[in-house]
Scaffold this active site. Structure first.
Site, PDB file in Angstrom:
ATOM      1  CB  SER A 161      -0.853  -0.012   1.274  1.00 53.95           C
ATOM      2  OG  SER A 161      -1.378   1.278   1.514  1.00 53.95           O
ATOM      3  CE1 TYR A 187      -3.117  -1.906   5.570  1.00 50.92           C
ATOM      4  CE2 TYR A 187      -2.753   0.360   4.886  1.00 50.92           C
ATOM      5  CZ  TYR A 187      -3.147  -0.923   4.588  1.00 50.92           C
ATOM      6  OH  TYR A 187      -3.564  -1.243   3.307  1.00 50.92           O
TER       7      TYR A 187
HETATM    8  N1  NAP Z   1      -8.781  -0.975  -0.932  1.00 52.55           N
HETATM    9  C1  NAP Z   1      -7.789  -0.100  -0.872  1.00 52.55           C
HETATM   10  O1  NAP Z   1      -7.972   1.129  -1.020  1.00 52.55           O
HETATM   11  C2  NAP Z   1      -6.389  -0.566  -0.628  1.00 52.55           C
HETATM   12  C3  NAP Z   1      -5.344   0.380  -0.656  1.00 52.55           C
HETATM   13  C4  NAP Z   1      -4.052  -0.055  -0.425  1.00 52.55           C
HETATM   14  C5  NAP Z   1      -3.786  -1.387  -0.203  1.00 52.55           C
HETATM   15  N2  NAP Z   1      -4.833  -2.285  -0.155  1.00 52.55           N
HETATM   16  C6  NAP Z   1      -4.484  -3.696   0.102  1.00 52.55           C
HETATM   17  O2  NAP Z   1      -5.165  -4.522  -0.821  1.00 52.55           O
HETATM   18  C7  NAP Z   1      -5.342  -5.823  -0.246  1.00 52.55           C
HETATM   19  C8  NAP Z   1      -6.757  -6.299  -0.502  1.00 52.55           C
HETATM   20  O3  NAP Z   1      -7.637  -5.477   0.228  1.00 52.55           O
HETATM   21  P1  NAP Z   1      -9.123  -5.129  -0.253  1.00 52.55           P
HETATM   22  O4  NAP Z   1      -9.168  -3.679  -0.496  1.00 52.55           O
HETATM   23  O5  NAP Z   1      -9.558  -6.068  -1.290  1.00 52.55           O
HETATM   24  O6  NAP Z   1      -9.912  -5.379   1.120  1.00 52.55           O
HETATM   25  P2  NAP Z   1     -10.940  -6.517   1.556  1.00 52.55           P
HETATM   26  O7  NAP Z   1     -12.080  -6.568   0.625  1.00 52.55           O
HETATM   27  O8  NAP Z   1     -11.193  -6.268   2.991  1.00 52.55           O
HETATM   28  O9  NAP Z   1     -10.109  -7.835   1.357  1.00 52.55           O
HETATM   29  C9  NAP Z   1      -9.149  -8.265   2.285  1.00 52.55           C
HETATM   30  C10 NAP Z   1      -9.184  -9.756   2.323  1.00 52.55           C
HETATM   31  O10 NAP Z   1      -8.229 -10.200   3.287  1.00 52.55           O
HETATM   32  C11 NAP Z   1      -8.819 -11.267   3.983  1.00 52.55           C
HETATM   33  N3  NAP Z   1      -8.224 -11.480   5.296  1.00 52.55           N
HETATM   34  C12 NAP Z   1      -8.183 -10.631   6.339  1.00 52.55           C
HETATM   35  N4  NAP Z   1      -7.603 -11.214   7.394  1.00 52.55           N
HETATM   36  C13 NAP Z   1      -7.257 -12.458   7.003  1.00 52.55           C
HETATM   37  C14 NAP Z   1      -6.626 -13.553   7.625  1.00 52.55           C
HETATM   38  N5  NAP Z   1      -6.248 -13.516   8.924  1.00 52.55           N
HETATM   39  N6  NAP Z   1      -6.416 -14.681   6.924  1.00 52.55           N
HETATM   40  C15 NAP Z   1      -6.812 -14.768   5.625  1.00 52.55           C
HETATM   41  N7  NAP Z   1      -7.430 -13.770   4.982  1.00 52.55           N
HETATM   42  C16 NAP Z   1      -7.644 -12.624   5.658  1.00 52.55           C
HETATM   43  C17 NAP Z   1     -10.281 -10.881   4.121  1.00 52.55           C
HETATM   44  O11 NAP Z   1     -11.023 -12.025   4.422  1.00 52.55           O
HETATM   45  P3  NAP Z   1     -12.342 -11.993   5.348  1.00 52.55           P
HETATM   46  O12 NAP Z   1     -13.435 -11.757   4.372  1.00 52.55           O
HETATM   47  O13 NAP Z   1     -12.345 -13.351   5.980  1.00 52.55           O
HETATM   48  O14 NAP Z   1     -12.166 -10.880   6.347  1.00 52.55           O
HETATM   49  C18 NAP Z   1     -10.543 -10.312   2.743  1.00 52.55           C
HETATM   50  O15 NAP Z   1     -10.912 -11.309   1.824  1.00 52.55           O
HETATM   51  C19 NAP Z   1      -4.970  -5.695   1.227  1.00 52.55           C
HETATM   52  O16 NAP Z   1      -3.685  -6.228   1.423  1.00 52.55           O
HETATM   53  C20 NAP Z   1      -4.958  -4.197   1.456  1.00 52.55           C
HETATM   54  O17 NAP Z   1      -4.088  -3.810   2.495  1.00 52.55           O
HETATM   55  C21 NAP Z   1      -6.115  -1.916  -0.368  1.00 52.55           C
END
Ligand code: NAP
Length: 323
Positions: A161, A187
């Site tokens: 990120s 984070y």
């Molecule tokens: N969205 C943004 O603006 C943004 C910006 C920068 C970076 N990111 C990064 O992008 C990645 C994906 O995020 P996203 O935006 O798609 O968010 P998201 O929809 O919340 O997806 C995150 C995923 O991680 C899973 N997860 C959380 N804790 C876990 C664990 N202990 N073991 C296995 N799986 C776990 C969640 O599963 P559950 O459904 O079981 O909770 C969910 O499927 C993350 O690494 C995030 O930091 C996102």
């Protein structure tokens, strides 16, 4: 291994996951994507549609079933299945890796959590964001190293990120045991660790394994679930009625997953390792406090990457011994 100058691709901010691998055939390639919602789901869609066999590694495989069924109906898509994985619990990571059979061509370390308001620790006593976002993925990649090696030419994609710029890795107190807990510092540190992981993985280039990290940009997903309404309003994404609306510089999930998919499957990335990308381009080094994009020097530091690798190996080894 490509050690040349900054990698330029034809894709920009707006490109979607499907567009960046247009024409790429992944038939016969085997992929693991951690996290089955948000950007993970879009990553799975694009890679499976290109023919890859994809395992969605998720805490609750039953929630990934609609995605599995959706892709079963897509002509020419590879087989998609869901399997249980809790990155915050190394016995779950161990079980996932032990059950894996055969080569693994692509590991997308996508799952993550953001800005837990209170300091939370795993059963092993590790700060939850560091454990989930970095240590769990580090242990998973290590446990799957044989399968990645067996693929002959494998890629690891680490979803970091832009928040990595806010915190370097604190080797003296990574779990906030002695310093005050701060949700964004925790984070940011975990996301710096993610970039350093890709940099440290250059040691695996001799095994045919490359690793690169990325920022997906800003996308409204479940990742914001730990933010309260005041924070969301301060970010400008929540109106007075509580509705969430993306800002102009936000991406759709399909655009947000593009850089992951580019790094996972584009021939442009052949042999490239240890780099950081955003908006489908390799990022330029930026000051840690700079507005906008870029990669912080502290996340590309070779000595820090090697030190972190050693720290993570020791941590995982100590956990194994204690079992
Ligand atoms: N969205 C943004 O603006 C943004 C910006 C920068 C970076 N990111 C990064 O992008 C990645 C994906 O995020 P996203 O935006 O798609 O968010 P998201 O929809 O919340 O997806 C995150 C995923 O991680 C899973 N997860 C959380 N804790 C876990 C664990 N202990 N073991 C296995 N799986 C776990 C969640 O599963 P559950 O459904 O079981 O909770 C969910 O499927 C993350 O690494 C995030 O930091 C996102």
């Amino acid at each position: 291994m490509n050690t040349g100058s900054r990698l330029i691709t034809p894709y920009d901010f707006d490109a979607t996951a499907t567009e960046v691998i247009d024409g790429v055939d992944l038939t016969g390639r085997r992929v693991v994507v951690t996290g089955g919602s948000g950007l993970g789901a879009e990553t799975v869609r694009a890679l499976a549609a290109a023919g890859a066999e994809v395992t969605v590694a998720t805490r609750r495989p039953e929630l990934a079933e609609p995605l599995v069924r959706e892709l079963a109906d897509v002509p020419a898509a590879g087989l998609v299945r869901a399997a249980a994985l809790d990155l915050a619990d190394l016995s779950s990571v161990d079980a996932f890796a032990r059950a894996w059979r055969g080569p693994l061509d692509i590991l997308v370390a996508n799952a993550g959590i953001m800005a837990l308001p209170e300091r939370t620790v795993t059963d092993a006593g590790w700060e939850m964001q560091l454990a989930t976002n970095f240590l769990g993925h580090f242990a998973l990649a290590g446990a799957l190293h044989g399968a990645l090696h067996e693929a002959g030419s494998a890629r690891i994609v680490v979803v970091s990120s832009g928040a990595h710029r806010w915190a370097s890795f604190d080797f003296d107190d990574p779990h906030f045991e002695r310093r005050p807990y701060d949700p964004w510092a925790a984070y940011g540190q975990s996301k710096t660790a993610d970039v350093l992981f890709a940099v440290g993985a250059r040691r695996w280039a001799v095994d045919g394994i490359t690793a690169n990290a990325l920022s997906p940009g800003f996308i409204l997903t479940n990742i914001q679930r730990h933010l309260d309404d005041d924070t969301l309003r301060a970010f400008g994404v929540m109106d007075e009625d509580g509705n969430l609306t993306p800002l102009p510089h936000y991406k759709t999930p399909a655009q947000g997953a593009a850089t992951s998919v580019l790094l996972a499957a584009s021939p442009l990335l052949d042999g490239v390792t240890g780099r950081y990308f955003e908006d489908n381009q390799e990022a330029e080094v930026a000051r840690a406090d700079a507005e906008g994009g870029g990669v912080a020097a502290h996340a590309l530091d070779l000595a820090a990457a090697d030190r972190l690798w050693e720290y993570a190996e020791d941590t995982v080894r100590a956990w194994s011994k204690a079992q």
